[in-house]
Write an enzyme that holds these catalytic residues in place. Structure first.
Site, PDB file in Angstrom:
ATOM      1  CG  HIS A  11      -1.830   2.388  -1.794  1.00 15.96           C
ATOM      2  ND1 HIS A  11      -2.748   3.409  -1.688  1.00 15.96           N
ATOM      3  CD2 HIS A  11      -0.659   2.901  -1.361  1.00 15.96           C
ATOM      4  CE1 HIS A  11      -2.148   4.494  -1.224  1.00 15.96           C
ATOM      5  NE2 HIS A  11      -0.876   4.214  -0.998  1.00 15.96           N
ATOM      6  CD  GLU A  47       1.594   6.139  -7.391  1.00 16.19           C
ATOM      7  OE1 GLU A  47       1.933   6.680  -6.335  1.00 16.19           O
ATOM      8  OE2 GLU A  47       0.421   5.844  -7.654  1.00 16.19           O
ATOM      9  CD  GLN A  58       1.693   3.910  -3.916  1.00 19.65           C
ATOM     10  OE1 GLN A  58       2.123   3.975  -2.768  1.00 19.65           O
ATOM     11  NE2 GLN A  58       0.860   4.799  -4.402  1.00 19.65           N
ATOM     12  CG  HIS A  82       2.714   4.525   2.417  1.00 15.83           C
ATOM     13  ND1 HIS A  82       3.661   4.881   1.487  1.00 15.83           N
ATOM     14  CD2 HIS A  82       1.523   4.633   1.782  1.00 15.83           C
ATOM     15  CE1 HIS A  82       3.072   5.201   0.347  1.00 15.83           C
ATOM     16  NE2 HIS A  82       1.768   5.052   0.495  1.00 15.83           N
ATOM     17  CD  GLU A 132      -1.278   7.684   0.603  1.00 10.64           C
ATOM     18  OE1 GLU A 132      -0.651   6.625   0.416  1.00 10.64           O
ATOM     19  OE2 GLU A 132      -1.427   8.554  -0.276  1.00 10.64           O
TER      20      GLU A 132
END
Ligand code: CO
Length: 136
Positions: A11, A47, A58, A82, A132
């Site tokens: 994502h 989210e 996201q 991110h 992430e």
């Protein structure tokens, strides 16, 4: 040669002030619909995941003032927060990042949304992008 650590983009997370407005924008402008919504209490975020091929956009909004995303919005404003990469084994990937001299935020993997296992790599040592590692 080992198998690649980053399998796919899981994502791209975008920090927004108004989750409903952002969902409506993606729906009205791109025809993208919400695949999953979740309140992640531990991170102080709500989210919405919009599916794009095998990945997600996201949309991320803070649920309380001390949430890291609240601080991010205050400092940098809305935008890309991110990038989440799919990995086969989050613990192994995290160890590999540490062994290679990468700076991490999470010393050990922890639960993410959708029942995933995740760990964050520090943006300061990663050319400004919060990364992430996501194990499904
Ligand atoms: Co994420």
């Amino acid at each position: 040669m080992n198998a690649p650590m980053l399998i796919e983009i899981d994502h791209v997370a975008i920090a927004v002030n108004d989750l409903e407005a952002a969902i409506a924008y993606y729906r009205d402008v791109f025809g993208a619909t919400v695949d999953h919504r979740e309140l992640v209490e531990s991170d102080g975020v709500e989210e919405a995941l919009l599916k794009v091929a095998e990945s997600y956009v996201q949309l991320l909004t803070p649920t309380r003032d001390d949430s890291p995303v609240a601080k991010y919005l205050e400092k940098k404003g809305e935008g890309i927060h991110h990038v989440g990469y799919r990995v086969a084994d989050c613990a192994a990937a995290l160890q590999s990042v540490k062994d290679a001299g990468g700076k991490v935020i999470d010393e050990v993997p922890r639960p993410g949304s959708r029942g995933t296992t995740v760990a964050f790599v520090h943006p300061k040592a990663a050319f400004g992008t919060l990364i992430e590692l996501v194990q499904e």
